[in-house]
Design a protein around this motif. Structure first.
Motif, mmCIF file in Angstrom:
data_model
loop_
_atom_site.group_PDB
_atom_site.id
_atom_site.type_symbol
_atom_site.label_atom_id
_atom_site.label_comp_id
_atom_site.label_asym_id
_atom_site.label_seq_id
_atom_site.Cartn_x
_atom_site.Cartn_y
_atom_site.Cartn_z
ATOM 1 N N LEU A 76 0.957 -1.139 0.090
ATOM 2 C CA LEU A 76 0.061 -0.015 -0.001
ATOM 3 C C LEU A 76 0.928 1.394 -0.155
ATOM 4 O O LEU A 76 0.664 2.302 -0.778
ATOM 5 N N LEU A 77 2.033 1.082 0.767
ATOM 6 C CA LEU A 77 2.899 2.388 0.812
ATOM 7 C C LEU A 77 3.523 2.638 -0.722
ATOM 8 O O LEU A 77 3.513 3.843 -0.939
ATOM 9 N N ALA A 78 3.803 1.654 -1.225
ATOM 10 C CA ALA A 78 4.452 1.921 -2.554
ATOM 11 C C ALA A 78 3.332 2.277 -3.622
ATOM 12 O O ALA A 78 3.504 3.155 -4.528
ATOM 13 N N SER A 79 2.016 1.783 -3.655
ATOM 14 C CA SER A 79 1.112 2.229 -4.347
ATOM 15 C C SER A 79 0.730 3.628 -3.922
ATOM 16 O O SER A 79 0.461 4.416 -4.846
ATOM 17 N N ALA A 80 0.737 4.064 -2.632
ATOM 18 C CA ALA A 80 0.190 5.370 -2.419
ATOM 19 C C ALA A 80 1.492 6.375 -2.655
ATOM 20 O O ALA A 80 0.991 7.525 -3.322
ATOM 21 N N HIS A 136 -14.999 8.411 -2.183
ATOM 22 C CA HIS A 136 -14.799 8.220 -0.869
ATOM 23 C C HIS A 136 -14.170 6.663 -0.376
ATOM 24 O O HIS A 136 -13.920 6.601 0.653
ATOM 25 N N LEU A 137 -13.554 5.965 -1.509
ATOM 26 C CA LEU A 137 -12.829 4.859 -1.119
ATOM 27 C C LEU A 137 -11.523 4.994 -1.277
ATOM 28 O O LEU A 137 -11.059 5.638 -2.149
ATOM 29 N N GLY A 138 -10.499 4.633 -0.227
ATOM 30 C CA GLY A 138 -9.164 4.687 -0.301
ATOM 31 C C GLY A 138 -8.622 6.308 -0.622
ATOM 32 O O GLY A 138 -7.513 6.436 -1.358
ATOM 33 N N HIS A 139 -9.184 7.248 0.176
ATOM 34 C CA HIS A 139 -8.797 8.581 -0.059
ATOM 35 C C HIS A 139 -7.416 8.632 0.709
ATOM 36 O O HIS A 139 -7.337 8.087 1.704
ATOM 37 N N LEU A 140 -6.667 9.176 0.134
ATOM 38 C CA LEU A 140 -5.234 9.399 0.569
ATOM 39 C C LEU A 140 -4.804 10.835 1.308
ATOM 40 O O LEU A 140 -4.958 11.704 0.171
ATOM 41 N N LEU A 159 -19.260 12.208 4.827
ATOM 42 C CA LEU A 159 -19.977 10.766 4.534
ATOM 43 C C LEU A 159 -20.185 10.216 6.195
ATOM 44 O O LEU A 159 -19.543 10.822 7.169
ATOM 45 N N PRO A 160 -20.960 9.339 6.159
ATOM 46 C CA PRO A 160 -21.229 8.986 7.529
ATOM 47 C C PRO A 160 -20.096 8.293 8.345
ATOM 48 O O PRO A 160 -19.678 8.571 9.506
ATOM 49 N N CYS A 161 -19.492 7.193 7.961
ATOM 50 C CA CYS A 161 -18.494 6.428 8.683
ATOM 51 C C CYS A 161 -17.073 6.196 7.658
ATOM 52 O O CYS A 161 -17.221 5.984 6.823
ATOM 53 N N ASP A 162 -16.134 5.953 8.513
ATOM 54 C CA ASP A 162 -15.012 5.674 7.921
ATOM 55 C C ASP A 162 -13.989 5.025 8.646
ATOM 56 O O ASP A 162 -14.079 4.731 9.890
ATOM 57 N N PHE A 163 -12.921 4.654 8.277
ATOM 58 C CA PHE A 163 -11.531 4.333 9.081
ATOM 59 C C PHE A 163 -10.610 5.344 8.412
ATOM 60 O O PHE A 163 -10.525 5.393 7.470
ATOM 61 N N VAL A 164 -9.625 5.723 9.386
ATOM 62 C CA VAL A 164 -8.381 6.245 9.215
ATOM 63 C C VAL A 164 -7.202 5.393 9.444
ATOM 64 O O VAL A 164 -7.003 5.137 10.588
ATOM 65 N N MET A 165 -6.579 5.221 8.468
ATOM 66 C CA MET A 165 -5.372 4.241 8.582
ATOM 67 C C MET A 165 -4.067 4.743 8.342
ATOM 68 O O MET A 165 -3.955 5.397 7.285
ATOM 69 N N MET A 166 -2.873 4.401 9.003
ATOM 70 C CA MET A 166 -1.645 4.864 8.868
ATOM 71 C C MET A 166 -0.952 4.051 7.398
ATOM 72 O O MET A 166 -1.211 2.713 7.680
ATOM 73 N N VAL A 167 -0.752 4.690 6.751
ATOM 74 C CA VAL A 167 -0.022 4.200 5.543
ATOM 75 C C VAL A 167 1.696 4.151 5.704
ATOM 76 O O VAL A 167 2.369 3.228 5.369
ATOM 77 N N THR A 237 -1.839 8.873 5.268
ATOM 78 C CA THR A 237 -3.076 8.039 5.999
ATOM 79 C C THR A 237 -3.959 7.785 4.561
ATOM 80 O O THR A 237 -4.101 8.496 3.732
ATOM 81 N N MET A 238 -4.690 6.783 5.154
ATOM 82 C CA MET A 238 -5.935 6.415 3.962
ATOM 83 C C MET A 238 -7.107 6.532 4.634
ATOM 84 O O MET A 238 -7.073 5.841 5.975
ATOM 85 N N VAL A 239 -8.124 6.816 4.146
ATOM 86 C CA VAL A 239 -9.551 6.930 4.756
ATOM 87 C C VAL A 239 -10.379 6.238 3.774
ATOM 88 O O VAL A 239 -10.459 6.594 2.775
ATOM 89 N N ASN A 240 -11.035 5.268 4.444
ATOM 90 C CA ASN A 240 -12.014 4.330 3.567
ATOM 91 C C ASN A 240 -13.258 4.660 4.156
ATOM 92 O O ASN A 240 -13.614 4.467 5.273
ATOM 93 N N GLY A 241 -14.247 4.789 3.229
ATOM 94 C CA GLY A 241 -15.638 5.170 3.617
ATOM 95 C C GLY A 241 -16.759 4.228 3.702
ATOM 96 O O GLY A 241 -16.535 3.092 2.811
ATOM 97 N N TYR A 242 -17.757 4.360 4.734
ATOM 98 C CA TYR A 242 -18.606 3.383 4.561
ATOM 99 C C TYR A 242 -20.081 4.134 4.790
ATOM 100 O O TYR A 242 -20.175 5.024 5.196
ATOM 101 N N VAL A 243 -20.966 3.315 4.033
ATOM 102 C CA VAL A 243 -22.555 3.762 4.426
ATOM 103 C C VAL A 243 -23.152 2.748 5.174
ATOM 104 O O VAL A 243 -23.082 1.384 4.947
ATOM 105 N N SER A 244 -24.267 3.052 5.652
ATOM 106 C CA SER A 244 -25.153 2.112 6.288
ATOM 107 C C SER A 244 -25.903 1.472 5.048
ATOM 108 O O SER A 244 -26.533 2.392 4.273
#
Ligand SMILES: [Fe+2]
Length: 329
Positions: A76-80, A136-140, A159-167, A237-244
């Protein structure tokens, strides 16, 4: 429920090409999914039961949890880093990449992975699906080029929900912590109107021990930011979004703010598909649940409510000229 709410587009917008020579995403190799050891609920932040009842999840934020294996984090780091050349900017964020899921199949397949979605359902204690709008998917997010400029200002999400991940590796950076305000949006708006940020004793900064570790966030309800760096260094960081998946709940969106952010060819079509999906779900619900009623106002109001997201989208696609992206700074 771990399926996609609507299928990822089979076509890509003009100007987006798949990366060549990128490793193929393999969940058995690239994921290392763990549950967080702790969670904070909206009620803990001061939201009322009534406000929470119509939202996607009762969760506010989680503690840190692992998503990627060491191998997955390295890919993921290489792709980012490759995606960075396509970076854009907006009022809130200095350097970001949107629509990376139309360029990196690894990023797309990671963001849509069913076992990851299942983990997010467990964490959010709700049926969620990867966001219906691929922007909203894989926002960097990347570090700004000036030290002490916040990586992302205090805000709540569009957007409603997401996770924030360290890349990138958080242990190699000084500053740039992900932080959230332990309070409501209303409290934050009041502080902001008096020129204040959140009091430091009400700021939570979950400890993210390495790349591939994440924090789940009810982004629409929790005011958060990425703090300034103390010295310049790579921070991704990468943010991936979710909807209910329950379309009868609130939309929790501010897509109007994306008009000044996203590529228009991508945005308007994704937005229209999202609004159509919301209305389709609500109309389907109406077909099966509408009761006999002599009061036309009651019936018409329910019909109107079912298509409210479509009407809002059509209106918001033509914002007033002075519209700007909302944040608290
Ligand atoms: Fe955010």
């Amino acid at each position: 429920m771990t399926a996609e709410a609507i299928p990822f587009p089979t076509a890509r917008p003009d100007g987006y090409e798949w990366f060549d020579e990128e490793p193929t995403f393999d969940p058995a190799i690239h994921l290392d999914l763990r549950l967080p050891s702790d969670k904070t609920y909206l009620v803990d932040l001061g939201y009322s039961r009534e406000e929470i009842a119509t939202k996607s999840t009762p969760i506010a934020a989680s503690g840190a949890y692992r998503v990627l294996s060491d191998e997955g984090a390295a890919v993921l780091l290489a792709s980012a880093r490759r995606l960075r050349e396509h970076h854009t900017t907006c009022d809130r964020i200095d350097t970001m990449v949107r629509g990376g899921v139309y360029r990196s199949k690894f990023l797309r397949d990671l963001c849509l992975d069913p076992s990851l979605t299942e983990l997010m359902c467990d964490i959010f204690e709700a049926d969620v699906a990867p966001h219906t709008m691929p922007v909203h998917l894989g926002h960097l997010n990347f570090e700004p080029d000036i030290v002490d400029k916040a990586v992302d200002k205090w805000h709540h999400d569009t957007l409603p929900c997401d996770f924030v991940m360290m890349v990138s590796d958080p242990t190699s950076i000084d500053g740039g912590e992900f932080e959230y305000f332990h309070g409501t949006k209303l409290e934050m708006a009041a502080l902001s109107s008096e020129g204040h940020g959140p009091p430091r004793d009400r700021v939570v900064a979950p400890d993210l021990p390495g790349p591939g570790w994440a924090v789940a966030l009810h982004g629409d309800m929790v005011v958060h930011r990425a703090a300034p760096l103390n010295e310049l260094g790579e921070r991704i960081t990468m943010v991936n979004g979710y909807v209910s998946t329950d379309t009868t709940l609130d939309e929790q969106a501010r897509s109007i703010d994306l008009i000044g952010v996203d590529d228009h060819e991508t945005l308007f079509t994704e937005w229209a598909r999202h609004a159509a999906w919301r209305a389709a779900g609500r109309l389907e619900h109406l077909i099966t649940s509408l009761e006999f009623n002599p009061d036309r106002d009651v019936v018409a109001a329910q019909l109107n409510e079912a298509i409210a997201d479509v009407q809002q989208a059509v209106k918001d696609m033509y914002p007033p000229e002075n519209h700007s992206m909302a944040h608290y700074e």
